[in-house]
Design a protein around this motif. Structure first.
Motif, PDB file in Angstrom:
ATOM      1  N   THR A 258       7.092  49.559  24.580  1.00 48.19           N
ATOM      2  CA  THR A 258       7.041  49.852  23.150  1.00 48.19           C
ATOM      3  C   THR A 258       8.254  49.352  22.388  1.00 48.19           C
ATOM      4  O   THR A 258       8.174  49.103  21.184  1.00 48.19           O
ATOM      5  CB  THR A 258       6.910  51.360  22.899  1.00 48.19           C
ATOM      6  OG1 THR A 258       8.132  52.012  23.284  1.00 48.19           O
ATOM      7  CG2 THR A 258       5.731  51.944  23.674  1.00 48.19           C
ATOM      8  N   GLY A 259       9.401  49.236  23.060  1.00 44.55           N
ATOM      9  CA  GLY A 259      10.629  48.920  22.347  1.00 44.55           C
ATOM     10  C   GLY A 259      11.237  50.140  21.685  1.00 44.55           C
ATOM     11  O   GLY A 259      12.377  50.091  21.217  1.00 44.55           O
ATOM     12  N   ASP A 260      10.501  51.247  21.647  1.00 41.35           N
ATOM     13  CA  ASP A 260      11.037  52.497  21.113  1.00 41.35           C
ATOM     14  C   ASP A 260      11.849  53.205  22.187  1.00 41.35           C
ATOM     15  O   ASP A 260      11.594  53.062  23.392  1.00 41.35           O
ATOM     16  CB  ASP A 260       9.905  53.427  20.665  1.00 41.35           C
ATOM     17  CG  ASP A 260       9.200  52.932  19.430  1.00 41.35           C
ATOM     18  OD1 ASP A 260       9.871  52.317  18.592  1.00 41.35           O
ATOM     19  OD2 ASP A 260       7.992  53.156  19.307  1.00 41.35           O
ATOM     20  N   ARG A 261      12.812  53.983  21.743  1.00 39.61           N
ATOM     21  CA  ARG A 261      13.617  54.771  22.657  1.00 39.61           C
ATOM     22  C   ARG A 261      13.335  56.249  22.452  1.00 39.61           C
ATOM     23  O   ARG A 261      13.036  56.695  21.338  1.00 39.61           O
ATOM     24  CB  ARG A 261      15.104  54.480  22.465  1.00 39.61           C
ATOM     25  CG  ARG A 261      15.468  53.022  22.738  1.00 39.61           C
ATOM     26  CD  ARG A 261      16.955  52.815  22.787  1.00 39.61           C
ATOM     27  NE  ARG A 261      17.594  53.507  23.896  1.00 39.61           N
ATOM     28  CZ  ARG A 261      17.591  53.058  25.150  1.00 39.61           C
ATOM     29  NH1 ARG A 261      16.978  51.938  25.457  1.00 39.61           N
ATOM     30  NH2 ARG A 261      18.210  53.735  26.097  1.00 39.61           N
ATOM     31  N   GLY A 262      13.410  57.007  23.541  1.00 41.24           N
ATOM     32  CA  GLY A 262      13.140  58.430  23.441  1.00 41.24           C
ATOM     33  C   GLY A 262      13.492  59.147  24.730  1.00 41.24           C
ATOM     34  O   GLY A 262      14.088  58.569  25.649  1.00 41.24           O
ATOM     35  N   ARG A 263      13.108  60.409  24.784  1.00 42.22           N
ATOM     36  CA  ARG A 263      13.329  61.205  26.003  1.00 42.22           C
ATOM     37  C   ARG A 263      12.192  62.208  26.137  1.00 42.22           C
ATOM     38  O   ARG A 263      11.609  62.655  25.139  1.00 42.22           O
ATOM     39  CB  ARG A 263      14.676  61.924  25.960  1.00 42.22           C
ATOM     40  CG  ARG A 263      14.861  62.880  24.807  1.00 42.22           C
ATOM     41  CD  ARG A 263      16.204  63.610  24.875  1.00 42.22           C
ATOM     42  NE  ARG A 263      16.367  64.503  23.730  1.00 42.22           N
ATOM     43  CZ  ARG A 263      16.905  64.144  22.570  1.00 42.22           C
ATOM     44  NH1 ARG A 263      17.358  62.907  22.404  1.00 42.22           N
ATOM     45  NH2 ARG A 263      17.001  65.025  21.580  1.00 42.22           N
ATOM     46  N   LEU A 264      11.870  62.546  27.371  1.00 44.13           N
ATOM     47  CA  LEU A 264      10.844  63.535  27.674  1.00 44.13           C
ATOM     48  C   LEU A 264      11.512  64.828  28.097  1.00 44.13           C
ATOM     49  O   LEU A 264      12.515  64.803  28.829  1.00 44.13           O
ATOM     50  CB  LEU A 264       9.941  63.034  28.798  1.00 44.13           C
ATOM     51  CG  LEU A 264       9.016  61.848  28.475  1.00 44.13           C
ATOM     52  CD1 LEU A 264       8.450  61.251  29.752  1.00 44.13           C
ATOM     53  CD2 LEU A 264       7.880  62.288  27.549  1.00 44.13           C
ATOM     54  N   ASP A 265      10.970  65.969  27.671  1.00 42.94           N
ATOM     55  CA  ASP A 265      11.493  67.231  28.179  1.00 42.94           C
ATOM     56  C   ASP A 265      10.741  67.610  29.451  1.00 42.94           C
ATOM     57  O   ASP A 265       9.848  66.886  29.912  1.00 42.94           O
ATOM     58  CB  ASP A 265      11.440  68.332  27.110  1.00 42.94           C
ATOM     59  CG  ASP A 265      10.015  68.739  26.728  1.00 42.94           C
ATOM     60  OD1 ASP A 265       9.067  68.422  27.473  1.00 42.94           O
ATOM     61  OD2 ASP A 265       9.852  69.389  25.674  1.00 42.94           O
ATOM     62  N   GLU A 266      11.075  68.760  30.008  1.00 40.07           N
ATOM     63  CA  GLU A 266      10.481  69.145  31.290  1.00 40.07           C
ATOM     64  C   GLU A 266       8.988  69.431  31.177  1.00 40.07           C
ATOM     65  O   GLU A 266       8.280  69.492  32.193  1.00 40.07           O
ATOM     66  CB  GLU A 266      11.211  70.375  31.853  1.00 40.07           C
ATOM     67  CG  GLU A 266      11.126  71.622  30.990  1.00 40.07           C
ATOM     68  CD  GLU A 266      12.223  71.686  29.931  1.00 40.07           C
ATOM     69  OE1 GLU A 266      12.471  72.792  29.419  1.00 40.07           O
ATOM     70  OE2 GLU A 266      12.831  70.633  29.624  1.00 40.07           O
ATOM     71  N   HIS A 267       8.480  69.605  29.969  1.00 39.30           N
ATOM     72  CA  HIS A 267       7.048  69.849  29.772  1.00 39.30           C
ATOM     73  C   HIS A 267       6.295  68.579  29.378  1.00 39.30           C
ATOM     74  O   HIS A 267       5.090  68.643  29.083  1.00 39.30           O
ATOM     75  CB  HIS A 267       6.850  70.909  28.688  1.00 39.30           C
ATOM     76  CG  HIS A 267       7.542  72.199  28.971  1.00 39.30           C
ATOM     77  ND1 HIS A 267       7.207  73.016  30.033  1.00 39.30           N
ATOM     78  CD2 HIS A 267       8.582  72.818  28.342  1.00 39.30           C
ATOM     79  CE1 HIS A 267       7.986  74.087  30.047  1.00 39.30           C
ATOM     80  NE2 HIS A 267       8.837  73.984  29.038  1.00 39.30           N
ATOM     81  N   GLY A 268       6.986  67.458  29.321  1.00 43.87           N
ATOM     82  CA  GLY A 268       6.347  66.203  28.963  1.00 43.87           C
ATOM     83  C   GLY A 268       6.280  65.921  27.490  1.00 43.87           C
ATOM     84  O   GLY A 268       5.638  64.950  27.069  1.00 43.87           O
ATOM     85  N   ASN A 269       6.951  66.724  26.665  1.00 44.07           N
ATOM     86  CA  ASN A 269       6.997  66.455  25.224  1.00 44.07           C
ATOM     87  C   ASN A 269       7.986  65.332  24.949  1.00 44.07           C
ATOM     88  O   ASN A 269       9.084  65.314  25.501  1.00 44.07           O
ATOM     89  CB  ASN A 269       7.410  67.709  24.458  1.00 44.07           C
ATOM     90  CG  ASN A 269       6.353  68.794  24.528  1.00 44.07           C
ATOM     91  OD1 ASN A 269       5.192  68.557  24.233  1.00 44.07           O
ATOM     92  ND2 ASN A 269       6.749  69.991  24.953  1.00 44.07           N
ATOM     93  N   LEU A 270       7.611  64.417  24.085  1.00 45.16           N
ATOM     94  CA  LEU A 270       8.395  63.221  23.816  1.00 45.16           C
ATOM     95  C   LEU A 270       9.176  63.372  22.512  1.00 45.16           C
ATOM     96  O   LEU A 270       8.614  63.743  21.476  1.00 45.16           O
ATOM     97  CB  LEU A 270       7.466  62.010  23.707  1.00 45.16           C
ATOM     98  CG  LEU A 270       8.109  60.657  23.392  1.00 45.16           C
ATOM     99  CD1 LEU A 270       8.986  60.200  24.546  1.00 45.16           C
ATOM    100  CD2 LEU A 270       7.033  59.612  23.079  1.00 45.16           C
ATOM    101  N   THR A 271      10.454  63.052  22.563  1.00 39.65           N
ATOM    102  CA  THR A 271      11.288  62.991  21.364  1.00 39.65           C
ATOM    103  C   THR A 271      11.702  61.543  21.143  1.00 39.65           C
ATOM    104  O   THR A 271      12.220  60.895  22.058  1.00 39.65           O
ATOM    105  CB  THR A 271      12.551  63.860  21.514  1.00 39.65           C
ATOM    106  OG1 THR A 271      12.150  65.222  21.659  1.00 39.65           O
ATOM    107  CG2 THR A 271      13.457  63.736  20.295  1.00 39.65           C
ATOM    108  N   ILE A 272      11.464  61.024  19.954  1.00 42.91           N
ATOM    109  CA  ILE A 272      11.826  59.646  19.626  1.00 42.91           C
ATOM    110  C   ILE A 272      13.294  59.625  19.194  1.00 42.91           C
ATOM    111  O   ILE A 272      13.701  60.385  18.318  1.00 42.91           O
ATOM    112  CB  ILE A 272      10.944  59.090  18.493  1.00 42.91           C
ATOM    113  CG1 ILE A 272       9.459  59.287  18.821  1.00 42.91           C
ATOM    114  CG2 ILE A 272      11.251  57.621  18.234  1.00 42.91           C
ATOM    115  CD1 ILE A 272       9.002  58.613  20.083  1.00 42.91           C
ATOM    116  N   THR A 273      14.075  58.735  19.786  1.00 44.37           N
ATOM    117  CA  THR A 273      15.502  58.658  19.451  1.00 44.37           C
ATOM    118  C   THR A 273      15.896  57.324  18.829  1.00 44.37           C
ATOM    119  O   THR A 273      17.007  57.192  18.323  1.00 44.37           O
ATOM    120  CB  THR A 273      16.365  58.898  20.705  1.00 44.37           C
ATOM    121  OG1 THR A 273      16.029  57.909  21.699  1.00 44.37           O
ATOM    122  CG2 THR A 273      16.124  60.272  21.281  1.00 44.37           C
TER     123      THR A 273
END
Length: 524
Positions: free
Chosen positions: A407-422
């Motif tokens: 995607t070229g987007d950056r982010g992180r996943l939490d322990e429940h699989g929720n995605l945060t775009i950074t």
């Protein structure tokens, strides 16, 4: 849905059979039921047949939200023809690129929208009735105007279809297959060169069946489509999602808070998706206190960072349910979606978890997955990943590696699989819900003879989320003002792309290879 049902004409038929008298579309004073919508779509399939537009051909729509936009788009899909939507704010050069690339045989426009003569803007020669730069374009059809050289009226276009046997129309609609290309949406990417994203019927319908299930869209809902239908948010999360659920589409061609509030009250709107700027404008409108907005139930937002304070205020003052999501054109518009049952923090701070049968991983520079809570690049795999870029195997191979969409987007996943775009995709930023790519603006700035080089980045804006700021180095011995450069851009770019500020600099930050480092521009 069974695999055989995964085409747009079959979904329309299902909605019309289930509740033929239900309102399908409300466009101003015009109200159309699902049974009537199906008949209008059949007329368009017949008209395409009469015009010699064959399965696999492409047509384009360059017009604001309207009933005929919907009928044309669904009619094209039902005829096995790929639809290419164009941004109504495009200038002529911007529109010609995707038309040329796609080889569109027909173009549908609205005469005089926002005071613009779209055929003339495109470069239509009134003497010949053609656009010299678009040899594949055989006809321009106006939704609302009369006949003139090179332009056909809607009535004349649909009238030709009366000669096509009903049986031929039915056979053509039945021949559409789930893996046929349904639409080609153009995205400029980091290079500023338009690339056509190929999506099939099955991809669109599976993706937005999942989207509708996660967001809670249901039969009988009254959905205000104010997001432009040339965008995934308006067409796929709007028109197609409503078809899938049998919901009513209430149309607004241009967002104006006062008119939106009036429509919510008059049409008893339940569902209103949009970028955060829409909700901010509604909350701040002086007309809000005078309107009955008690029908509102659901907001779906994304396209920008959503402040948790805004989510809480939306829930307290407008909507019982607020949902956020993440997607990109290359993922058929959706990757992750929050659930209507998620709390404010998850909705405001994440974009939810992957829709069913879609995988999301966050990887490091070597392509290896990183632990939960660690920042990295977002990769996506599943049925929603585009078939590729139109006639561009190199760009396709760069974007899709071993089945994963990079995607070229950056982010992180939490322990429940929720995605945060950074981080933003390839330095893209978003203005009022519209994607803006720095390279395209920089290319226009460089066409001014006083500019030697430039860099563009997004800066925060209270109303639009972000706007463009240009950093410009002027050619030695030349002078130019910020207003002159902004006017130069306004003549060549859609309004939302035009820089709101110009900063003159002696030099721009560059990498060792001499490339402008846009991320460092804000430090100047």
């Amino acid at each position: 849905m069974s695999e055989q049902e995964l085409t747009i004409p079959r979904v329309l038929a299902r909605a019309a059979d289930a509740d033929p008298g239900a309102e399908a579309v409300v466009d101003g004073a015009v109200r159309v039921t699902y049974a009537e919508l199906r008949e209008r779509v059949r007329e368009v399939v017949a008209a395409f047949t009469a015009a010699g537009v064959r399965p696999g051909d492409r047509i384009a729509i360059w017009a604001p939200n309207g009933l005929r936009w919907i009928v044309t788009a669904i009619g094209a899909a039902s005829a096995g023809v790929a639809m290419v939507p164009l941004n109504t704010r495009y200038k002529g050069e911007e529109a010609r690129r995707p038309l040329a690339k796609s080889g569109a045989r027909m173009l549908f426009v609205v005469d005089g929208f926002l005071g613009i003569d779209y055929p003339a803007l495109l470069g239509l020669d009134p003497a010949t009735g053609t656009v010299p730069e678009l040899p594949d374009l055989e006809a321009v059809v106006t939704f609302n105007g009369g006949e003139r050289p090179g332009v056909t009226s809607w009535e004349a276009f649909t009238g030709r279809g009366a000669e096509v046997p009903v049986e031929d129309v039915a056979a053509r609609m039945a021949a559409v297959r789930p893996d046929d290309i349904a639409d080609i949406l153009f995205t400029s990417g980091s290079t500023g060169v338009p690339k056509g994203v190929l999506s099939t019927h099955e991809q669109n319908l599976r993706t937005f069946e999942a989207w509708a299930g996660r967001t809670g869209l249901r039969r009988g809902d009254r959905y205000l489509i104010v997001n432009p239908m040339f965008h995934t948010f308006g067409y796929k999360a709007g028109v197609l999602a409503c078809l899938l659920r049998g919901a009513t589409m209430v149309l607004q061609d241009v967002f104006q808070p006062e008119e939106t509030l009036r429509l919510i009250e008059a049409e008893r709107i339940n569902v209103l998706p949009g970028p955060p700027t829409i909700y901010t404008s509604l909350l701040e409108s002086p007309d809000r206190a005078e309107r009955d907005l008690s029908s509102l139930r659901l907001a779906v937002t994304g396209a920008a960072d959503v402040p948790i304070a805004l989510v809480r205020r939306m829930r307290a003052e407008l909507f019982p349910q607020v949902v956020t999501a993440y997607g990109l054109t290359e993922s058929t518009g959706t990757v992750t979606v929050c659930s209507v049952d998620d709390d404010d923090e998850i909705i405001a701070n994440t974009s939810g978890h992957a829709i069913e049968n879609v995988e999301v991983v966050v990887v490091d520079g070597k392509g290896e997955p990183v632990p939960a809570g660690t920042d990295g690049e977002i990769h996506v795999r599943g049925y929603n990943v585009m078939r590729g870029y139109l006639d561009d195997p190199d760009a396709t191979a760069e974007a899709i590696r071993d089945g994963w969409l990079v995607t070229g987007d950056r982010g992180r996943l939490d322990e429940h699989g929720n995605l945060t775009i950074t981080g933003r995709s390839k330095e893209m930023f978003t203005v009022g819900g519209f994607n803006v790519y720095p390279a395209e603006i920089e290319n226009v700035l460089l066409r001014h003879d006083a500019v030697v080089e430039s860099g563009v980045t997004g800066i925060p804006d209270e109303r639009l989320g972000e706007v463009a700021r240009a950093y410009v180095r002027v050619r030695a011995g030349r002078s130019v003002t910020a207003d002159e450069l902004i006017a130069h851009c306004r003549e060549r770019l859609a309004n939302f792309k035009v820089p709101r500020e110009v900063v003159f600099v002696e030099d721009l930050p560059k990498s060792a290879a001499g490339k402008v480092q846009r991320a460092a521009l804000k430090d100047l």
